[in-house]
Write a protein that holds these residues in place. Structure first.
Motif, PDB file in Angstrom:
ATOM      1  N   VAL A  48      41.588 -43.898   8.975  1.00  0.00           N
ATOM      2  CA  VAL A  48      42.705 -44.380   9.782  1.00  0.00           C
ATOM      3  C   VAL A  48      43.841 -44.716   8.827  1.00  0.00           C
ATOM      4  O   VAL A  48      43.605 -45.288   7.752  1.00  0.00           O
ATOM      5  CB  VAL A  48      42.309 -45.650  10.585  1.00  0.00           C
ATOM      6  CG1 VAL A  48      43.488 -46.173  11.386  1.00  0.00           C
ATOM      7  CG2 VAL A  48      41.137 -45.373  11.514  1.00  0.00           C
ATOM      8  N   SER A  49      45.060 -44.390   9.196  1.00  0.00           N
ATOM      9  CA  SER A  49      46.207 -44.750   8.368  1.00  0.00           C
ATOM     10  C   SER A  49      46.233 -46.265   8.204  1.00  0.00           C
ATOM     11  O   SER A  49      46.083 -47.009   9.179  1.00  0.00           O
ATOM     12  CB  SER A  49      47.503 -44.278   9.025  1.00  0.00           C
ATOM     13  OG  SER A  49      48.613 -44.758   8.312  1.00  0.00           O
ATOM     14  N   ASP A  51      48.535 -48.305   7.876  1.00  0.00           N
ATOM     15  CA  ASP A  51      49.631 -49.022   8.543  1.00  0.00           C
ATOM     16  C   ASP A  51      49.516 -48.990  10.059  1.00  0.00           C
ATOM     17  O   ASP A  51      50.412 -49.417  10.770  1.00  0.00           O
ATOM     18  CB  ASP A  51      50.989 -48.463   8.096  1.00  0.00           C
ATOM     19  CG  ASP A  51      51.124 -46.959   8.352  1.00  0.00           C
ATOM     20  OD1 ASP A  51      50.159 -46.346   8.857  1.00  0.00           O
ATOM     21  OD2 ASP A  51      52.188 -46.409   8.040  1.00  0.00           O
ATOM     22  N   ARG A  52      48.383 -48.524  10.568  1.00  0.00           N
ATOM     23  CA  ARG A  52      48.167 -48.490  12.012  1.00  0.00           C
ATOM     24  C   ARG A  52      47.156 -49.548  12.427  1.00  0.00           C
ATOM     25  O   ARG A  52      46.225 -49.860  11.686  1.00  0.00           O
ATOM     26  CB  ARG A  52      47.626 -47.122  12.452  1.00  0.00           C
ATOM     27  CG  ARG A  52      48.647 -46.006  12.325  1.00  0.00           C
ATOM     28  CD  ARG A  52      48.075 -44.690  12.773  1.00  0.00           C
ATOM     29  NE  ARG A  52      47.532 -44.764  14.128  1.00  0.00           N
ATOM     30  CZ  ARG A  52      46.742 -43.856  14.660  1.00  0.00           C
ATOM     31  NH1 ARG A  52      46.381 -42.798  13.959  1.00  0.00           N
ATOM     32  NH2 ARG A  52      46.305 -43.982  15.890  1.00  0.00           N
ATOM     33  N   VAL A  53      47.310 -50.070  13.618  1.00  0.00           N
ATOM     34  CA  VAL A  53      46.322 -50.984  14.177  1.00  0.00           C
ATOM     35  C   VAL A  53      45.226 -50.137  14.807  1.00  0.00           C
ATOM     36  O   VAL A  53      45.500 -49.253  15.616  1.00  0.00           O
ATOM     37  CB  VAL A  53      46.955 -51.909  15.241  1.00  0.00           C
ATOM     38  CG1 VAL A  53      45.892 -52.750  15.914  1.00  0.00           C
ATOM     39  CG2 VAL A  53      48.022 -52.786  14.600  1.00  0.00           C
ATOM     40  N   SER A  54      44.002 -50.376  14.416  1.00  0.00           N
ATOM     41  CA  SER A  54      42.885 -49.608  14.966  1.00  0.00           C
ATOM     42  C   SER A  54      42.107 -50.460  15.960  1.00  0.00           C
ATOM     43  O   SER A  54      41.764 -51.611  15.677  1.00  0.00           O
ATOM     44  CB  SER A  54      41.950 -49.164  13.844  1.00  0.00           C
ATOM     45  OG  SER A  54      40.801 -48.545  14.389  1.00  0.00           O
ATOM     46  N   THR A  87      40.758 -51.414   9.496  1.00  0.00           N
ATOM     47  CA  THR A  87      41.904 -50.698   8.943  1.00  0.00           C
ATOM     48  C   THR A  87      42.290 -51.238   7.567  1.00  0.00           C
ATOM     49  O   THR A  87      42.219 -52.439   7.315  1.00  0.00           O
ATOM     50  CB  THR A  87      43.107 -50.856   9.889  1.00  0.00           C
ATOM     51  OG1 THR A  87      42.729 -50.365  11.178  1.00  0.00           O
ATOM     52  CG2 THR A  87      44.308 -50.072   9.409  1.00  0.00           C
TER      53      THR A  87
END
Length: 197
Positions: A48-49, A51-54, A87
């Protein structure tokens, strides 16, 4: 007061599910077919990137009978529980057979690293490890597969036909060390059989 497990003393299997692109569907389909009383601990890592909320843990918790939650630094591996790597963290297994979370930083590009997870799990849990390499781009998990097999563990990989992306499972298969190449609908049954051995 309970003491922490010493290296090599886990008495149950540990299943590591690793994935990248296309992983949500694959992980959901595998976990949905695993029972609440699975006699194994489960660790889930999907790229998962950072800077993303997972919401991966929350989504998976709604689709399986297993207990599912985001891993916390210091967690124990517990039978019937799936710990999801959060993340922007890498997950390792420490010398006390506990979870260690590391900040990812800018590199490596694969986050969380399947190689780090599988290599530390292999060293600490040896033949009790089952690594399952699911759909994904790139070659992350290839070194981890080598570590798992070197330490006596078992590796399954998703087949090309049912993989949304065949980079990760294909790279694992290319090592020549994968024990079984399985269609996605067959993976959960294989995990159940392995856990009961």
């Amino acid at each position: 007061m309970a003491t922490s497990p010493r290296p090599g003393v886990l008495r149950f299997p540990v299943v590591a599910l690793v994935a990248s692109a296309g992983g949500l569907d694959a992980l959901t389909r595998v976990l949905a077919r695993l029972p609440a009383d699975l006699p194994a601990a489960v660790v889930v890592a999907q790229h998962v990137s950072p800077d993303r909320v997972s919401l991966l843990a929350e989504i998976l918790a709604q689709r399986t009978a297993l207990r599912v939650r985001a891993a916390v630094d210091g967690d124990e591996l517990v039978v019937g529980t799936a710990l999801v790597v959060p993340t922007a963290r890498h997950l390792i297994v420490t010398s006390q057979a506990r979870i260690g979370l590391l900040d990812t930083g800018a590199l490596p590009p694969s986050r969380p690293s399947a190689d780090l997870l599988l290599a530390t799990l292999a060293v600490m849990c040896g033949p009790r490890v089952l690594a399952v390499v699911l759909t994904g781009k790139g070659s992350d998990a290839q070194a981890g597969v080598r570590a798992v097999v070197h330490c006596g563990g078992t590796v399954f990989a998703q087949d090309e036909i049912t993989s949304a992306y065949f980079g990760m499972p294909g790279s694992a298969i290319d090592t020549g060390l994968v024990h079984d190449v399985l269609a996605l609908p067959d993976i959960a049954a294989a995990i159940r059989a392995h856990a009961h051995r």
